[in-house]
Motif scaffolding. Structure first.
Motif, mmCIF file in Angstrom:
data_model
loop_
_atom_site.group_PDB
_atom_site.id
_atom_site.type_symbol
_atom_site.label_atom_id
_atom_site.label_comp_id
_atom_site.label_asym_id
_atom_site.label_seq_id
_atom_site.Cartn_x
_atom_site.Cartn_y
_atom_site.Cartn_z
ATOM 1 N N GLN A 88 -51.800 -22.172 -14.468
ATOM 2 C CA GLN A 88 -51.500 -23.578 -14.741
ATOM 3 C C GLN A 88 -51.969 -24.474 -13.609
ATOM 4 O OE1 GLN A 88 -47.312 -23.782 -15.485
ATOM 5 N NE2 GLN A 88 -47.463 -22.844 -17.514
ATOM 6 N N VAL A 89 -51.799 -24.022 -12.363
ATOM 7 C CA VAL A 89 -52.246 -24.810 -11.210
ATOM 8 C C VAL A 89 -53.753 -24.963 -11.226
ATOM 9 C CG1 VAL A 89 -52.458 -24.769 -8.690
ATOM 10 C CG2 VAL A 89 -50.255 -24.298 -9.750
ATOM 11 N N ARG A 90 -54.458 -23.867 -11.499
ATOM 12 C CA ARG A 90 -55.929 -23.944 -11.571
ATOM 13 C C ARG A 90 -56.379 -24.914 -12.655
ATOM 14 N NH1 ARG A 90 -56.170 -18.012 -11.987
ATOM 15 N NH2 ARG A 90 -55.675 -17.285 -9.911
ATOM 16 N N GLU A 91 -55.747 -24.846 -13.815
ATOM 17 C CA GLU A 91 -56.120 -25.735 -14.911
ATOM 18 C C GLU A 91 -55.841 -27.192 -14.556
ATOM 19 O OE1 GLU A 91 -53.911 -24.254 -18.214
ATOM 20 O OE2 GLU A 91 -55.304 -22.601 -18.600
ATOM 21 N N SER A 92 -54.715 -27.462 -13.917
ATOM 22 C CA SER A 92 -54.399 -28.848 -13.548
ATOM 23 C C SER A 92 -55.360 -29.358 -12.479
ATOM 24 C CB SER A 92 -52.954 -28.973 -13.057
ATOM 25 O OG SER A 92 -52.777 -28.263 -11.856
ATOM 26 N N GLU A 93 -55.765 -28.487 -11.533
ATOM 27 C CA GLU A 93 -56.747 -28.900 -10.523
ATOM 28 C C GLU A 93 -58.091 -29.204 -11.174
ATOM 29 O OE1 GLU A 93 -56.842 -25.759 -7.668
ATOM 30 O OE2 GLU A 93 -55.030 -26.440 -6.647
ATOM 31 N N GLU A 94 -58.506 -28.381 -12.120
ATOM 32 C CA GLU A 94 -59.764 -28.639 -12.819
ATOM 33 C C GLU A 94 -59.685 -29.944 -13.595
ATOM 34 O OE1 GLU A 94 -60.375 -25.209 -15.250
ATOM 35 O OE2 GLU A 94 -60.920 -23.926 -13.550
ATOM 36 N N ARG A 95 -58.552 -30.202 -14.234
ATOM 37 C CA ARG A 95 -58.374 -31.443 -14.990
ATOM 38 C C ARG A 95 -58.437 -32.644 -14.050
ATOM 39 N NH1 ARG A 95 -53.141 -32.350 -16.206
ATOM 40 N NH2 ARG A 95 -52.907 -30.158 -16.718
ATOM 41 N N ARG A 96 -57.798 -32.546 -12.884
ATOM 42 C CA ARG A 96 -57.841 -33.644 -11.905
ATOM 43 C C ARG A 96 -59.260 -33.886 -11.419
ATOM 44 N NH1 ARG A 96 -52.824 -31.724 -8.268
ATOM 45 N NH2 ARG A 96 -51.185 -32.174 -9.759
ATOM 46 N N GLU A 97 -60.000 -32.798 -11.174
ATOM 47 C CA GLU A 97 -61.388 -32.952 -10.728
ATOM 48 C C GLU A 97 -62.216 -33.655 -11.799
ATOM 49 O OE1 GLU A 97 -63.014 -29.193 -9.632
ATOM 50 O OE2 GLU A 97 -61.572 -28.885 -7.998
ATOM 51 N N ARG A 98 -62.026 -33.264 -13.050
ATOM 52 C CA ARG A 98 -62.774 -33.914 -14.133
ATOM 53 C C ARG A 98 -62.400 -35.384 -14.233
ATOM 54 N NH1 ARG A 98 -60.940 -30.908 -18.731
ATOM 55 N NH2 ARG A 98 -60.200 -29.203 -17.470
ATOM 56 N N GLU A 99 -61.103 -35.692 -14.110
ATOM 57 C CA GLU A 99 -60.674 -37.080 -14.192
ATOM 58 C C GLU A 99 -61.204 -37.895 -13.026
ATOM 59 O OE1 GLU A 99 -56.463 -37.026 -14.473
ATOM 60 O OE2 GLU A 99 -56.443 -36.296 -16.536
#
Length: 149
Positions: A88-99
């Motif tokens: 979940q942390v990895r996915e949220s970090e990837e989402r933040r990077e995309r945003e």
């Protein structure tokens, strides 16, 4: 191919974990039955006194063994939960990077006729102030230079 293998591994791990849990449940049920039987024989009046202590000792050992099984189950459950949290942390970090990447690019759009950029607004204010100065002078007050002839 690495992605395909990465997808297969969690499925294998899930099946192994499910099997372990089912086996652990069977072991705990069996040990619980043995604990009850050992308590029954330890308290029975028909059990010889020298064997009662053995049954009591066996009951204590079985309780300790059951406790160890439950601890290992808890540890495995915590490990699985930790892996889920990491995912979940990895996915949220990837989402933040995309945003954040999408925020860095200027949006393409057209301004409305009344809207002006910051630089355009300053030059427009200067133009308007000079126009107001010119309009405050009456037209008759302009000097006319006529030839002296």
């Amino acid at each position: 191919m690495d992605r395909d293998e990465a997808r297969e591994v969690p499925e294998v791990e899930k099946s192994i974990n499910a099997w372990r849990q089912s086996e652990r449940k069977v072991m705990i049920d069996t040990i619980q039955d043995l604990i009850q039987m050992s308590h029954k024989y330890a308290k029975s009046q028909y059990t010889p006194s020298n064997q009662r202590s053995r049954w009591a000792k066996l009951g204590g050992q079985l309780i300790w063994y059951k406790d160890q099984i439950l601890k290992s189950f808890t540890l495995e459950a915590l490990t699985i939960e930790m892996q889920d949290l990491k995912k979940q942390v990895r996915e949220s970090e990837e989402r933040r990077e995309r945003e954040s990447k999408s925020r860095n690019y200027p949006l393409i759009g057209f301004r409305r006729p009344g809207e002006k950029k910051g630089e355009d607004a300053e030059t427009a204010e200067n133009d308007e102030s000079s126009e107001t100065v010119q309009t405050t002078e009456p037209e008759g007050a302009k000097e006319t230079v006529s030839g002296t002839s």
